[in-house]
Design a protein around this motif. Sequence first.
Motif, PDB file in Angstrom:
ATOM      1  N   PRO A 115     127.986  98.798 -82.349  1.00 24.30           N
ATOM      2  CA  PRO A 115     128.000  99.841 -82.560  1.00 24.30           C
ATOM      3  C   PRO A 115     126.855 101.209 -81.581  1.00 24.30           C
ATOM      4  O   PRO A 115     127.037 102.191 -81.439  1.00 24.30           O
ATOM      5  N   THR A 116     124.990 100.514 -81.511  1.00 22.82           N
ATOM      6  CA  THR A 116     124.595 101.133 -81.184  1.00 22.82           C
ATOM      7  C   THR A 116     124.082 100.323 -80.658  1.00 22.82           C
ATOM      8  O   THR A 116     123.878  98.435 -80.802  1.00 22.82           O
ATOM      9  N   ARG A 117     123.070 100.203 -79.401  1.00 24.98           N
ATOM     10  CA  ARG A 117     122.351  99.224 -78.893  1.00 24.98           C
ATOM     11  C   ARG A 117     120.864  98.953 -80.152  1.00 24.98           C
ATOM     12  O   ARG A 117     121.205  97.750 -79.741  1.00 24.98           O
ATOM     13  N   GLU A 118     120.827  99.104 -81.477  1.00 31.12           N
ATOM     14  CA  GLU A 118     119.451  98.831 -81.764  1.00 31.12           C
ATOM     15  C   GLU A 118     120.144  97.707 -83.054  1.00 31.12           C
ATOM     16  O   GLU A 118     120.179  97.099 -83.004  1.00 31.12           O
ATOM     17  N   ALA A 119     121.893  98.377 -83.405  1.00 33.14           N
ATOM     18  CA  ALA A 119     122.773  97.246 -84.076  1.00 33.14           C
ATOM     19  C   ALA A 119     122.129  96.326 -83.223  1.00 33.14           C
ATOM     20  O   ALA A 119     123.031  94.923 -83.670  1.00 33.14           O
ATOM     21  N   LEU A 120     122.910  96.091 -81.415  1.00 35.93           N
ATOM     22  CA  LEU A 120     123.291  94.302 -81.050  1.00 35.93           C
ATOM     23  C   LEU A 120     121.078  93.695 -81.130  1.00 35.93           C
ATOM     24  O   LEU A 120     121.575  92.936 -81.238  1.00 35.93           O
ATOM     25  N   LEU A 121     120.442  94.746 -80.502  1.00 36.98           N
ATOM     26  CA  LEU A 121     118.319  94.038 -80.908  1.00 36.98           C
ATOM     27  C   LEU A 121     118.827  93.826 -82.674  1.00 36.98           C
ATOM     28  O   LEU A 121     118.543  92.530 -82.316  1.00 36.98           O
ATOM     29  N   GLU A 122     119.230  94.198 -83.203  1.00 38.10           N
ATOM     30  CA  GLU A 122     119.161  94.202 -85.021  1.00 38.10           C
ATOM     31  C   GLU A 122     119.447  92.515 -85.204  1.00 38.10           C
ATOM     32  O   GLU A 122     118.601  91.494 -85.133  1.00 38.10           O
ATOM     33  N   THR A 133     117.829  86.876 -86.413  1.00 36.88           N
ATOM     34  CA  THR A 133     116.953  85.465 -86.507  1.00 36.88           C
ATOM     35  C   THR A 133     115.633  84.611 -85.999  1.00 36.88           C
ATOM     36  O   THR A 133     115.303  84.500 -86.639  1.00 36.88           O
ATOM     37  N   SER A 134     115.233  86.018 -84.706  1.00 35.02           N
ATOM     38  CA  SER A 134     113.887  85.220 -84.824  1.00 35.02           C
ATOM     39  C   SER A 134     113.060  85.793 -85.639  1.00 35.02           C
ATOM     40  O   SER A 134     112.107  85.163 -85.992  1.00 35.02           O
ATOM     41  N   PHE A 135     113.499  87.052 -85.920  1.00 37.43           N
ATOM     42  CA  PHE A 135     112.221  87.297 -86.978  1.00 37.43           C
ATOM     43  C   PHE A 135     112.659  86.286 -88.857  1.00 37.43           C
ATOM     44  O   PHE A 135     111.026  86.390 -89.015  1.00 37.43           O
ATOM     45  N   ASP A 136     113.451  85.950 -88.833  1.00 37.52           N
ATOM     46  CA  ASP A 136     113.773  85.471 -89.697  1.00 37.52           C
ATOM     47  C   ASP A 136     112.817  83.652 -89.683  1.00 37.52           C
ATOM     48  O   ASP A 136     112.241  83.575 -90.684  1.00 37.52           O
ATOM     49  N   GLU A 137     113.149  83.167 -88.219  1.00 37.63           N
ATOM     50  CA  GLU A 137     112.153  81.960 -88.329  1.00 37.63           C
ATOM     51  C   GLU A 137     110.728  81.809 -88.118  1.00 37.63           C
ATOM     52  O   GLU A 137     109.776  81.731 -88.325  1.00 37.63           O
ATOM     53  N   MET A 138     109.718  83.515 -87.680  1.00 41.94           N
ATOM     54  CA  MET A 138     108.582  83.619 -87.565  1.00 41.94           C
ATOM     55  C   MET A 138     108.212  83.923 -88.965  1.00 41.94           C
ATOM     56  O   MET A 138     107.447  83.639 -89.117  1.00 41.94           O
ATOM     57  N   THR A 139     108.969  84.449 -89.874  1.00 37.99           N
ATOM     58  CA  THR A 139     109.051  84.700 -91.395  1.00 37.99           C
ATOM     59  C   THR A 139     108.541  83.433 -91.935  1.00 37.99           C
ATOM     60  O   THR A 139     108.137  82.924 -92.987  1.00 37.99           O
ATOM     61  N   VAL A 140     109.487  82.237 -91.439  1.00 38.31           N
ATOM     62  CA  VAL A 140     109.629  81.024 -92.481  1.00 38.31           C
ATOM     63  C   VAL A 140     108.231  80.216 -91.565  1.00 38.31           C
ATOM     64  O   VAL A 140     107.762  79.414 -92.488  1.00 38.31           O
ATOM     65  N   HIS A 190     114.455  97.774 -89.159  1.00 40.94           N
ATOM     66  CA  HIS A 190     113.052  98.406 -89.617  1.00 40.94           C
ATOM     67  C   HIS A 190     113.269  97.602 -90.960  1.00 40.94           C
ATOM     68  O   HIS A 190     112.152  97.160 -90.742  1.00 40.94           O
ATOM     69  N   ALA A 191     113.943  96.841 -92.020  1.00 39.60           N
ATOM     70  CA  ALA A 191     113.819  95.769 -92.525  1.00 39.60           C
ATOM     71  C   ALA A 191     113.174  94.625 -92.031  1.00 39.60           C
ATOM     72  O   ALA A 191     112.073  93.812 -93.135  1.00 39.60           O
ATOM     73  N   SER A 192     113.773  93.781 -90.796  1.00 38.53           N
ATOM     74  CA  SER A 192     113.386  92.704 -90.168  1.00 38.53           C
ATOM     75  C   SER A 192     111.675  93.127 -89.805  1.00 38.53           C
ATOM     76  O   SER A 192     110.902  92.181 -89.973  1.00 38.53           O
ATOM     77  N   CYS A 193     111.504  94.201 -89.300  1.00 41.79           N
ATOM     78  CA  CYS A 193     109.706  94.225 -88.783  1.00 41.79           C
ATOM     79  C   CYS A 193     109.396  94.341 -90.277  1.00 41.79           C
ATOM     80  O   CYS A 193     107.629  94.461 -89.719  1.00 41.79           O
ATOM     81  N   VAL A 194     108.940  95.291 -91.066  1.00 43.85           N
ATOM     82  CA  VAL A 194     108.634  95.241 -92.818  1.00 43.85           C
ATOM     83  C   VAL A 194     108.623  93.738 -93.453  1.00 43.85           C
ATOM     84  O   VAL A 194     107.750  93.269 -93.483  1.00 43.85           O
ATOM     85  N   THR A 195     109.613  93.166 -93.200  1.00 38.66           N
ATOM     86  CA  THR A 195     109.341  91.687 -93.595  1.00 38.66           C
ATOM     87  C   THR A 195     108.460  90.574 -92.777  1.00 38.66           C
ATOM     88  O   THR A 195     107.905  90.200 -93.350  1.00 38.66           O
TER      89      THR A 195
END
Length: 189
Positions: free
Chosen positions: A48-55, A60-67, A115-120
């Motif tokens: 529904p928003t550009r940010e939802a699409l980007l999130e 997956t990339s955020f999660d991969e960088m955290t792992v 936000h949550a992905s960036c904080v992680t």
Amino acid sequence: MRADARKNRDHVLAAAGTAITEQGVDVSLRDIARRADVGLATLLRHFPTREALLEALLRTSFDEMTVRAGELETSSSPEDALVSWLRECVAWTTEYRGVTVLMAAAIEDTESALHASCVTLRAAGARLLARAQTAGMARTDIDGTDLFALVAALAWLSDQPSLAPRADHLFDVVASAILAGAASADAPG
């Protein structure tokens, strides 16, 4: 989710990834829908928003960088883990043009879908930094927020045509400054 809806969603994400790589995060949603061969309403139904699409695209990339930070923490020396993760994080953020601006804003905006992905992600880098600081390998006057800002700054260099050729050299300068060790950061001025 129905199979056809899942297929449309995945196709939109793939088209968005290509469009953002080529044109940056401000690419029009209409252009992404056109590339995905779906209507704008279909795109907006899934995102529904550009940010939802980007999130969805970046999660997956955020999660991969955290792992990856966790893997480096257990398999590399503190300084090698920190520099490797920093280099990989900068490389990843340069893949999607303009994403660093969104990341910097999202870290402060608790309502942001990112936000949550960036904080992680910031916390993963902060752990690597703290480990290097504890080992006496990294300056102690920076924290995870500073490291996150440095990722954004280093990625920004690659988006600047006149500075992109210097990005690797400047990465090395910044990395060596971070690893200057506790003695240089704590020494009286």
